[in-house]
Every structure is written in structure tokens, then in C-alpha cells.
Design an enzyme around this catalytic site. Structure first.
Site, short mmCIF file in Angstrom:
data_model
loop_
_atom_site.label_atom_id
_atom_site.label_comp_id
_atom_site.label_asym_id
_atom_site.label_seq_id
_atom_site.Cartn_x
_atom_site.Cartn_y
_atom_site.Cartn_z
N LYS A 151 -7.02 -1.49 9.47
CA LYS A 151 -8.35 -1.83 10.01
C LYS A 151 -8.26 -2.68 11.26
O LYS A 151 -9.09 -2.54 12.17
CB LYS A 151 -9.20 -2.54 8.96
N GLY A 199 -5.31 -4.43 -3.07
CA GLY A 199 -4.29 -4.22 -4.09
C GLY A 199 -3.61 -2.86 -3.94
O GLY A 199 -4.13 -1.95 -3.30
N LYS A 217 -13.45 -4.77 9.48
CA LYS A 217 -14.04 -3.73 8.63
C LYS A 217 -15.47 -3.43 9.04
O LYS A 217 -15.89 -2.27 9.07
CB LYS A 217 -13.93 -4.16 7.16
N VAL A 241 -11.31 0.18 4.84
CA VAL A 241 -12.47 -0.64 4.47
C VAL A 241 -12.74 -0.48 2.97
O VAL A 241 -12.88 0.64 2.48
CB VAL A 241 -13.74 -0.21 5.25
N GLY A 270 -10.81 -1.13 0.31
CA GLY A 270 -9.71 -0.75 -0.58
C GLY A 270 -9.94 0.61 -1.23
O GLY A 270 -10.02 1.63 -0.55
N GLU A 272 -9.82 6.03 5.18
CA GLU A 272 -10.61 5.60 4.02
C GLU A 272 -10.14 4.24 3.48
O GLU A 272 -10.93 3.41 3.04
CB GLU A 272 -10.52 6.66 2.92
N VAL A 287 0.84 -1.21 0.00
CA VAL A 287 0.00 0.00 0.00
C VAL A 287 0.88 1.26 0.00
O VAL A 287 0.58 2.24 -0.70
CB VAL A 287 -0.98 -0.01 1.20
#
Ligand code: HSE
Length: 435
Positions: free
Chosen positions: A105, A302, A205, A132, A134, A129, A14
Site C-alpha cells: 500500500k 496477519g 490505504k 487495504v 488485510g 486486494e 505475507v
């Protein structure tokens, strides 16, 4: 042009997505923000690995605390994941008066209250943001786009890995373990894939969604959680024959008196919109009292989709910094005084339809014994099919019920599973049929 300085902690999947977007989409971001998001530091313990993104060597460091303590850093992006050291780093950044953006999360679902309270007291923002769904802007949609509504129900496919596995098992009959390896290779899975498979990531989530949808205090333990590791190819075959598709769903309903909060494999009509959310895609199907039904769909995991959500938070925080409007939207969407505890229903209170697969001897009287127990517990059968004929071993008897109480179902199955003619533990899958 004014600069907002970002300190990144965690240069993994990420983190890479975030850096790539800041570099590749710099122009469009600046034209929207009217300022630049400048990467001041990138901290990670591994600075050697080739991540396919070029970062000036002077920005790289292994010293996360130096980043958090740098007075020039405005926003700390925590993309390490896990509980520690992520939690200590976030709390220290807040204490230093820095805004925080995180995709974590697991941490927020368990320690969110402490983190959000610390941020609110210190007057800084926490953006999450990316935690949850992606890349899907779920959090901002609930907090801002649906601010006028009481949320009445939500159904979410919130784990890309689990959805990918169930899709491949259903459509291509690929075995569970093989699909899991594919999902891991594609970068969807958590560091510990148990979180994906056992529903824990989805429950994290859902815990976050409950807080922003209803203003309830964060309480991960209140969410009933079951994963997909016991879903068999045999059940998938029968499920299809009955006109359902199986999904790992996060479900919540508010009946005004109490709130349901559960994560489990669920049968849904195969022609419904959620049934067509496949591969690693995520979706959230919600009902608001004013807006009606809303469905948000997109990439739930992803590098680039999750990076997109992280950068949206950076821009949001930066906009507030530039306008001196920090705290305009509270972190969980409710003012601290507006947050109130609600009763979360236990799973025993659930009333829904069920799929059962009994494994029983194939001889006269067996079915009547089973249906007798179901009847005794007020469980009414909608349809029943015996699949095949086996005079020696056991045959699958698949039953769909009308709406029944989970407490009664549990009692009935424990009695049925003790019969000598019943050869294996009965499979139970809950149904949500909104046809
Ligand atoms: N492991 C998660 C998933 C990543 O598979 O959806 C995004 O939270």
C-alpha cells in the site's frame, strides 16, 4: 490441468501466508479455477530462517531479477514491501509482460499512478486486494460489487496495530508502549511501526480507496493525517464517560462539490457498529447512493488473512489469463478516460463536533475566559465538565462542542493556549456522531 506459474518476491509474513494457502488449499483453489497455481520461484535474501512452511529447495533463490525475467513466470507476487527495490521490480515485471500482485500500500499510495499506467499500457493486470483491509475483500467489493453506486461516504478502521493499541488502552488500561510490543510480536505491525501509529499506513490505504471509490488520481499528500501517539489514558477515561469510543478512522465524504480525505483519532458513539470493531480487526462502513449503508468487517492484518487476499488476486488474474480477458476490470476500477481530478478539501474547511481538554488553573473566571474565546469564534459548547479540584496546579476541563469550523477551532485554541492560566497545550479530538 493448465498451470499458471507464480514467482514470489519476499518470503516474509505475507509471503509465507500466500505459500501456505497455495499448498494447503490447493484442491479447493483448483476446483474453482480449473487450473493450478504453481509456485515457480520463491525469492528472498534470507533463505535460512525457519518459517514453518516447507518449500522445495529447488524453488528458493536470492535472485529476484532472475524470477522477474523468467519467461515461464506468468504472475509476479511482490510481497517485499517498501518503495525500493519493490517499485523497480514491479515495473520490470510489467515491462516483461507479467501480471503483478502486490500487498504494497505504501508503494501504491505514492507511485500507484506510474505503476497502473505502465500496466495498462503493457496490457497486464495489477492486483492489490491485500493492500487495504488485510483479508477483507474491500477492493473487489468497491470495484465490482458496488460498481452501480456513487460512493457518498466511507469510514474505515484500516490499521490493525492502531486498533489493537486503542482497544487494549481502552478496555484493559495497558500502556501504549506495552501494547505496541504485543502487536509487533503478533505480526501486525509494519517494519517501521511509525507508519501504524502515526496514521501513515491508514492514509496510504485511504489514498487507494479514494482512487477506486471516486476515480480520483492517486495523491497521498492530499490526505490529512494524524496518528494515535498523543492519545492519553486520561482522555480515554473522559471519552468513555461522554459515551464515545476512540478509533483511528479513515474518513471520506463526497458532497458533490469536493471530497474530504482525512485520517485522525476520532470519537464515535460507543454503541455504533464501528465502535465494536476491536483488537486487530478492520472494517469499512460505506454509503452508496443506490445500495445505502454497507459494512465490511474482518481480519485486517496477519499472515493468513493477508495471504488469503493475495491468493484471491492470483486466482482473479489467472481466470483472466485463462479466458484471454485481461483488463476486463481496470486496476483502479475506472477507465483511464473516466478518471477525473476532484477538489480534496483542506482540514481547515472541516465542520464537525470537537472534544477539547483544557488544562487550566482552578479559580474563578477561568472557564468564562475560555468560553468567551470559543464564543468569539462562533464555537458553541454542547457540554462542559471540570474534572476534579486542584487549587495549586491545573485541572482538566473537558468540553464537547456543537458542529464548528476547524479553521475557527484552530484560531480559538491558539488564543486560549496563550493564557497564563492555561498550563498545557489543549487536546483536540474530532467527533463523528451519526446518532
Ligand atoms: N501494519 C498493518 C496493520 C498491516 O497493522 O494493519 C496490514 O496492512
Amino acid at each position: 490441468m493448465k498451470k499458471i506459474n507464480i514467482g514470489l518476491l519476499g518470503f516474509g509474513t505475507v509471503g509465507c501466508g500466500m505459500v501456505k494457502i497455495l499448498l494447503e488449499n490447493r484442491e479447493v483453489i483448483e476446483s474453482r479455477l480449473g487450473a493450478s497455481l504453481a509456485l515457480k520461484w520463491v525469492a528472498d535474501l534470507d533463505l535460512e530462517r525457519d518459517r514453518g512452511v516447507i518449500v522445495d529447495a529447488s524453488l528458493l533463490t536470492t535472485d529476484a531479477e532472475m524470477v522477474i525475467d523468467d519467461p515461464e513466470v506468468d504472475i509476479v507476487a511482490e510481497l517485499i514491501g517498501g518503495y525500493e527495490p519493490a517499485k523497480s521490480f514491479i515495473l520490470r515485471a510489467i515491462e516483461n509482460g507479467k501480471h503483478v500482485v502486490t500487498a504494497n500500500k505504501a508503494l501504491l499510495a505514492v507511485h500507484g499512478h506510474e505503476i497502473f499506467s505502465a500496466a495498462s499500457q503493457r496490457g497486464v493486470e495489477v492486483g492489490f486486494e491485500a493492500s487495504v483491509g488485510g483479508g477483507i475483500p474491500l477492493i473487489r467489493s468497491i470495484k465490482e460489487g458496488l460498481v452501480a453506486n456513487h460512493i457518498q461516504s466511507l469510514f474505515g478502521i484500516l490499521n490493525g496495530t492502531a486498533n489493537y493499541i486503542l482497544t487494549k488502552m481502552t478496555d484493559q488500561r495497558i500502556p501504549f508502549s506495552e501494547v505496541l510490543k504485543e502487536a509487533q510480536a503478533l505480526g501486525y505491525a509494519e517494519a517501521d511501526p511509525t507508519f501504524d501509529i502515526e496514521g501513515i499506513d491508514t492514509a496510504h490505504k485511504l489514498t487507494i480507496l479514494l482512487a477506486i471509490a471516486y476515480g480520483v488520481p492517486i495523491d497521498f499528500d492530499a490526505v490529512y493525517t494524524e496518528g494515535i501517539s498523543k492519545v492519553t489514558p486520561l482522555d480515554i477515561k473522559f471519552i468513555k464517560e461522554f459515551g464515545y469510543r476512540i478509533k483511528l478512522l479513515a474518513i471520506s465524504k463526497d458532497d458533490g462539490e469536493a471530497v474530504e480525505a482525512r485520517v485522525h483519532p476520532t470519537l464515535i458513539p460507543d454503541d455504533s457498529m464501528l465502535a465494536n470493531v476491536n483488537e486487530a480487526y478492520n472494517a469499512l462502513y460505506m454509503k452508496g447512493d443506490a445500495v445505502g449503508n454497507v459494512m465490511l468487517y474482518g481480519a485486517g492484518a496477519g499472515m493468513m488473512p493477508t495471504g488469503s487476499a493475495v491468493v484471491s488476486d492470483l486466482v482473479d488474474v489467472a481466470r483472466n489469463i485463462l479466458r484471454g480477458a485481461v483488463g476486463r476490470v481496470p486496476s483502479v476500477g475506472y477507465q483511464p478516460a473516466g478518471t477525473k481530478a476532484r477538489r480534496i478539501k483542506s482540514i481547515e474547511e472541516l465542520k464537525t463536533e470537537y472534544y477539547f481538554r483544557f488544562s487550566a488553573e482552578d479559580r474563578p473566571g477561568v472557564l468564562s475566559k475560555i468560553s468567551g474565546i470559543l464564543g468569539k469564534h462562533q464555537i458553541s459548547i454542547k457540554s462542559v465538565h471540570q474534572k476534579g479540584r486542584d487549587l495549586v496546579g491545573a485541572v482538566p476541563i473537558v468540553t464537547i462542542t456543537h458542529e464548528a469550523k476547524e479553521a475557527a477551532v484552530r484560531m480559538a485554541l491558539s488564543e486560549i493556549d496563550q493564557f497564563e492560566v492555561v498550563k498545557d497545550k489543549t487536546v483536540l479530538i474530532r467527533i463523528e456522531d451519526w446518532r
